[in-house]
Write an enzyme that holds these catalytic residues in place. Sequence first.
Site, PDB file in Angstrom:
ATOM      1  CD  GLU A  24       4.307   8.719  -0.186  1.00  0.00           C
ATOM      2  OE1 GLU A  24       4.730   8.060   0.799  1.00  0.00           O
ATOM      3  OE2 GLU A  24       3.174   9.208  -0.217  1.00  0.00           O
ATOM      4  CG  ASP A  47      -3.094   1.169  -0.901  1.00  0.00           C
ATOM      5  OD1 ASP A  47      -3.472   0.494  -1.873  1.00  0.00           O
ATOM      6  OD2 ASP A  47      -3.570   1.014   0.237  1.00  0.00           O
ATOM      7  CE  LYS A  95      -0.205  -2.443  -0.275  1.00  0.00           C
ATOM      8  NZ  LYS A  95      -1.140  -2.281   0.866  1.00  0.00           N
ATOM      9  CG  PHE A 132      -1.631  -3.467   5.826  1.00  0.00           C
ATOM     10  CD1 PHE A 132      -2.227  -2.364   5.233  1.00  0.00           C
ATOM     11  CD2 PHE A 132      -0.893  -3.293   6.978  1.00  0.00           C
ATOM     12  CE1 PHE A 132      -2.093  -1.104   5.803  1.00  0.00           C
ATOM     13  CE2 PHE A 132      -0.754  -2.036   7.557  1.00  0.00           C
ATOM     14  CZ  PHE A 132      -1.354  -0.934   6.967  1.00  0.00           C
ATOM     15  CG  ASP A 186       1.921   3.226  10.381  1.00  0.00           C
ATOM     16  OD1 ASP A 186       2.052   3.548   9.183  1.00  0.00           O
ATOM     17  OD2 ASP A 186       0.930   3.539  11.069  1.00  0.00           O
ATOM     18  NE  ARG A 222       5.261   5.199  11.834  1.00  0.00           N
ATOM     19  CZ  ARG A 222       4.513   5.475  10.770  1.00  0.00           C
ATOM     20  NH1 ARG A 222       4.913   5.117   9.573  1.00  0.00           N
ATOM     21  NH2 ARG A 222       3.353   6.091  10.897  1.00  0.00           N
TER      22      ARG A 222
HETATM   23  P1  IMP Z   1      -2.543   6.059  -0.696  1.00  0.00           P
HETATM   24  O1  IMP Z   1      -2.877   7.493  -0.463  1.00  0.00           O
HETATM   25  O2  IMP Z   1      -3.746   5.180  -0.686  1.00  0.00           O
HETATM   26  O3  IMP Z   1      -1.658   5.826  -1.898  1.00  0.00           O
HETATM   27  O4  IMP Z   1      -1.782   5.562   0.570  1.00  0.00           O
HETATM   28  C1  IMP Z   1      -0.539   5.969   0.901  1.00  0.00           C
HETATM   29  C2  IMP Z   1      -0.321   5.759   2.383  1.00  0.00           C
HETATM   30  O5  IMP Z   1      -1.105   4.666   2.879  1.00  0.00           O
HETATM   31  C3  IMP Z   1       1.108   5.375   2.640  1.00  0.00           C
HETATM   32  O6  IMP Z   1       1.920   6.501   2.793  1.00  0.00           O
HETATM   33  C4  IMP Z   1       0.987   4.538   3.889  1.00  0.00           C
HETATM   34  O7  IMP Z   1       1.051   5.345   5.035  1.00  0.00           O
HETATM   35  C5  IMP Z   1      -0.387   3.906   3.809  1.00  0.00           C
HETATM   36  N1  IMP Z   1      -0.337   2.482   3.353  1.00  0.00           N
HETATM   37  C6  IMP Z   1      -0.862   1.960   2.235  1.00  0.00           C
HETATM   38  N2  IMP Z   1      -0.636   0.641   2.145  1.00  0.00           N
HETATM   39  C7  IMP Z   1       0.062   0.318   3.259  1.00  0.00           C
HETATM   40  C8  IMP Z   1       0.621  -0.918   3.761  1.00  0.00           C
HETATM   41  O8  IMP Z   1       0.550  -2.013   3.149  1.00  0.00           O
HETATM   42  N3  IMP Z   1       1.278  -0.835   4.945  1.00  0.00           N
HETATM   43  C9  IMP Z   1       1.423   0.334   5.649  1.00  0.00           C
HETATM   44  N4  IMP Z   1       0.932   1.501   5.217  1.00  0.00           N
HETATM   45  C10 IMP Z   1       0.255   1.498   4.032  1.00  0.00           C
HETATM   46 MG    MG Z   2       1.074   5.077   7.311  1.00  0.00          MG
END
Ligand code: IMP
Ligand code: MG
Length: 180
Positions: free
Chosen positions: A100, A104, A132, A153, A160, A166
């Site tokens: 991954e 987040d 995070k 972020f 991205d 990217r």
């Molecule tokens: P989650 O499902 O909230 O854990 O988010 C995962 C996805 O959110 C990642 O695969 C990223 O595509 C996007 N994401 C979360 N934080 C960031 C960031 O700081 N920069 C870019 N993409 C992020």
């Molecule tokens: Mg993304």
Amino acid sequence: MMSKFDYELSVYIAKDDISKRLKEIAIELSERFYNECPVIIGVLNGSFIFMSDLIRELDLECEIDFMKVSSYFGEKTTGKIQLEKDLNINIKDRSVIIIEDIIDSGLTIDFIRKHILGFSPKEVTIVTLLSKKMNYRLNFDIDIIGFEITSEFVVGYGLDLDQKFRQLDSLYKIEPRNLA
Ligand code: IMP
Ligand code: MG
């Protein structure tokens, strides 16, 4: 439409530091799986650069596949995950390594892990470049974390903002420029 000039980018993790950490992770994986042929699964799109750099550091026989899910639009998650591309390799009784870009809220990795467990692999190892930690609570461990970061972020090195940035070879903090 906003262009890159509407954002302020500042280096967050420099490419040399990423590369150093990648080598450590590659050694760990190569040792852990030295007598196996794991299936390494990249989660598209964000992990494509991390994945391609990491697998070239591995001293391992392995197979490569990709999954794609969608959930994230701009800086806000919708909280809903959709499978857009499934696996092509049969992973039953295989050791699987999920790659991954960032964890987040944890929703994406939770969905992906459950989906993969549904195919009855021998074991699942999760590797993420960024975490995070403050933002998620999961009932399983993330096995290998490249860097623990705060909630800001970040873009670059595969990550991205609306599909942009990217290609940058370091990780950057990104903020809208004050145009006043
Ligand atoms: P989650 O499902 O909230 O854990 O988010 C995962 C996805 O959110 C990642 O695969 C990223 O595509 C996007 N994401 C979360 N934080 C960031 C960031 O700081 N920069 C870019 N993409 C992020
Ligand atoms: Mg993304």
